[in-house]
Design a protein around this motif. Structure first.
Motif, mmCIF file in Angstrom:
data_model
loop_
_atom_site.group_PDB
_atom_site.id
_atom_site.type_symbol
_atom_site.label_atom_id
_atom_site.label_comp_id
_atom_site.label_asym_id
_atom_site.label_seq_id
_atom_site.Cartn_x
_atom_site.Cartn_y
_atom_site.Cartn_z
ATOM 1 N N LYS A 7 32.351 38.233 35.154
ATOM 2 C CA LYS A 7 33.628 37.521 35.167
ATOM 3 C C LYS A 7 33.562 36.319 36.097
ATOM 4 C CE LYS A 7 36.453 41.591 34.206
ATOM 5 N NZ LYS A 7 37.578 42.385 34.634
ATOM 6 N N SER A 8 34.521 35.429 35.929
ATOM 7 C CA SER A 8 34.636 34.267 36.813
ATOM 8 C C SER A 8 35.043 34.749 38.201
ATOM 9 C CB SER A 8 35.679 33.291 36.267
ATOM 10 O OG SER A 8 36.970 33.862 36.373
ATOM 11 N N PRO A 9 34.846 33.948 39.238
ATOM 12 C CA PRO A 9 35.197 34.374 40.596
ATOM 13 C C PRO A 9 36.664 34.790 40.733
ATOM 14 C CG PRO A 9 33.879 32.381 40.691
ATOM 15 C CD PRO A 9 34.154 32.656 39.242
ATOM 16 N N ARG A 10 37.573 34.075 40.073
ATOM 17 C CA ARG A 10 38.994 34.411 40.153
ATOM 18 C C ARG A 10 39.265 35.772 39.504
ATOM 19 N NH1 ARG A 10 43.317 33.796 36.831
ATOM 20 N NH2 ARG A 10 42.112 32.677 35.283
ATOM 21 N N LEU A 11 38.714 35.993 38.317
ATOM 22 C CA LEU A 11 38.922 37.277 37.624
ATOM 23 C C LEU A 11 38.179 38.419 38.323
ATOM 24 C CD1 LEU A 11 38.776 36.196 33.871
ATOM 25 C CD2 LEU A 11 40.777 36.717 35.261
ATOM 26 N N ARG A 12 37.019 38.108 38.910
ATOM 27 C CA ARG A 12 36.277 39.121 39.660
ATOM 28 C C ARG A 12 37.092 39.572 40.877
ATOM 29 N NH1 ARG A 12 31.553 36.603 41.665
ATOM 30 N NH2 ARG A 12 31.066 36.320 39.473
ATOM 31 N N ALA A 13 37.722 38.625 41.565
ATOM 32 C CA ALA A 13 38.554 38.961 42.725
ATOM 33 C C ALA A 13 39.740 39.823 42.303
ATOM 34 C CB ALA A 13 39.034 37.680 43.407
ATOM 35 N N ARG A 14 40.355 39.475 41.166
ATOM 36 C CA ARG A 14 41.476 40.274 40.665
ATOM 37 C C ARG A 14 41.001 41.682 40.295
ATOM 38 N NH1 ARG A 14 44.677 38.152 35.579
ATOM 39 N NH2 ARG A 14 45.201 36.506 37.030
ATOM 40 N N HIS A 15 39.839 41.744 39.627
ATOM 41 C CA HIS A 15 39.256 43.031 39.231
ATOM 42 C C HIS A 15 39.055 43.923 40.465
ATOM 43 C CE1 HIS A 15 36.451 45.435 36.578
ATOM 44 N NE2 HIS A 15 36.065 45.846 37.781
ATOM 45 N N GLU A 16 38.454 43.384 41.502
ATOM 46 C CA GLU A 16 38.180 44.164 42.712
ATOM 47 C C GLU A 16 39.469 44.526 43.450
ATOM 48 O OE1 GLU A 16 35.390 41.629 44.640
ATOM 49 O OE2 GLU A 16 33.764 42.189 43.289
ATOM 50 N N ALA A 17 40.455 43.624 43.418
ATOM 51 C CA ALA A 17 41.741 43.922 44.058
ATOM 52 C C ALA A 17 42.456 45.063 43.343
ATOM 53 C CB ALA A 17 42.613 42.671 44.079
ATOM 54 N N VAL A 18 42.424 45.054 42.024
ATOM 55 C CA VAL A 18 43.065 46.136 41.258
ATOM 56 C C VAL A 18 42.351 47.451 41.533
ATOM 57 C CG1 VAL A 18 43.488 47.008 38.926
ATOM 58 C CG2 VAL A 18 44.010 44.634 39.464
ATOM 59 N N ILE B 194 46.432 46.982 33.732
ATOM 60 C CA ILE B 194 45.297 47.465 34.537
ATOM 61 C C ILE B 194 44.031 47.501 33.703
ATOM 62 C CG2 ILE B 194 44.356 49.479 35.722
ATOM 63 C CD1 ILE B 194 47.230 50.041 36.701
ATOM 64 N N SER B 195 44.118 48.073 32.514
ATOM 65 C CA SER B 195 42.914 48.173 31.683
ATOM 66 C C SER B 195 42.400 46.792 31.274
ATOM 67 C CB SER B 195 43.167 49.046 30.461
ATOM 68 O OG SER B 195 44.108 48.432 29.610
ATOM 69 N N ASN B 196 43.300 45.831 31.062
ATOM 70 C CA ASN B 196 42.864 44.472 30.726
ATOM 71 C C ASN B 196 42.148 43.799 31.891
ATOM 72 O OD1 ASN B 196 43.774 44.490 28.113
ATOM 73 N ND2 ASN B 196 45.785 43.656 28.624
ATOM 74 N N ASN B 197 42.490 44.174 33.118
ATOM 75 C CA ASN B 197 41.893 43.517 34.277
ATOM 76 C C ASN B 197 40.638 44.208 34.798
ATOM 77 O OD1 ASN B 197 43.534 41.116 35.255
ATOM 78 N ND2 ASN B 197 45.100 42.617 34.733
ATOM 79 N N VAL B 198 40.362 45.416 34.380
ATOM 80 C CA VAL B 198 39.177 46.124 34.889
ATOM 81 C C VAL B 198 38.272 46.634 33.767
ATOM 82 C CG1 VAL B 198 40.295 46.798 37.044
ATOM 83 C CG2 VAL B 198 40.436 48.313 35.089
ATOM 84 N N TYR B 199 38.349 46.041 32.592
ATOM 85 C CA TYR B 199 37.634 46.593 31.449
ATOM 86 C C TYR B 199 36.166 46.216 31.374
ATOM 87 C CZ TYR B 199 37.812 42.149 28.954
ATOM 88 O OH TYR B 199 37.643 40.849 28.590
ATOM 89 N N ARG B 200 35.736 45.143 32.003
ATOM 90 C CA ARG B 200 34.342 44.712 31.894
ATOM 91 C C ARG B 200 33.655 44.767 33.242
ATOM 92 N NH1 ARG B 200 34.302 39.032 28.946
ATOM 93 N NH2 ARG B 200 33.887 38.569 31.105
ATOM 94 N N ASP B 201 32.363 44.546 33.207
ATOM 95 C CA ASP B 201 31.567 44.457 34.428
ATOM 96 C C ASP B 201 32.043 43.243 35.231
ATOM 97 O OD1 ASP B 201 29.658 44.602 36.377
ATOM 98 O OD2 ASP B 201 27.999 43.970 35.090
ATOM 99 N N PRO B 202 32.419 43.432 36.517
ATOM 100 C CA PRO B 202 32.955 42.301 37.283
ATOM 101 C C PRO B 202 31.941 41.178 37.513
ATOM 102 C CG PRO B 202 32.787 44.261 38.659
ATOM 103 C CD PRO B 202 32.444 44.662 37.264
ATOM 104 N N SER B 203 30.649 41.481 37.456
ATOM 105 C CA SER B 203 29.657 40.421 37.677
ATOM 106 C C SER B 203 29.633 39.423 36.525
ATOM 107 C CB SER B 203 28.269 41.027 37.878
ATOM 108 O OG SER B 203 27.860 41.700 36.707
#
Length: 179
Positions: free
Chosen positions: A18-29, A7-16
């Motif tokens: 991140k790439s679209p794929r990682l941003r989507a994962r970030h928001e989903a988590v 969880i911390s690895n997927n939400v640790y940075r500002d989602p803006s």
């Protein structure tokens, strides 16, 4: 531990950033985590549940000896009227549950009411006579109530409740209460 690290690895940075794929994962988590209570929220919910069960089982709110964490809420150390801090596990629902528990009678009030009801039953079963011997466990309680009344230390609510039963307290004759 692994889940927390993921969880911390997927939400640790500002989602803006991140790439679209990682941003989507970030928001989903984050959306999944929004509905899950934190450990402190779950712990407070469990404690409140135990206190509510205590009230149902015993008829009075828990004392500081029964549940030491609860006395801070009773004494107002933690404000229940909000606004609640960002890191606080309190919210309106938990605060309302705590207020309902605090509104339950204390152990002292519960025992006092129990003694009064027992005294009423005693008087009813004996034609209105009250205990007159130290051998009866109600006599010392009655003596303490009368002394508190004479000294002006009995609350108005308790005085009215005692005056409702004839013969417990002397009817005031207009003389001031002795100091």
């Amino acid at each position: 531990v692994r889940l927390r690290a993921w969880i911390s690895n997927n939400v640790y940075r500002d989602p803006s950033l991140k790439s679209p794929r990682l941003r989507a994962r970030h928001e989903a988590v984050l959306s999944l985590l929004a509905g899950v209570p934190s450990f402190s929220e779950k712990d407070l919910d469990d404690r409140i549940g135990l206190a509510e069960q205590f009230v149902r089982d015993h008829g009075h709110r828990p004392s500081g000896r029964d549940m030491p964490w609860f006395k801070d809420y009773v004494h107002g150390t933690y404000a229940l009227d909000g606004p609640y801090g960002v890191q606080s596990p309190l919210n309106d629902v938990r605060a309302a549950r705590l207020k309902a528990i605090i509104a339950s009678p204390s152990l002292i009030d519960f025992r006092w009411s129990g003694n009064l009801e027992e005294l009423k039953a005693y008087a009813a079963s004996r034609g209105g006579s009250l205990p007159t011997s130290w051998d009866d466990h109600l006599f010392p309680w009655l003596t303490i109530q009368r002394r508190a009344y004479r000294q002006g230390k009995l609350s108005a609510d308790r005085t009215n409740r005692l005056l409702a039963v004839p013969g417990i307290l002397p009817v005031s004759s207009g003389l001031p209460i002795a100091a």
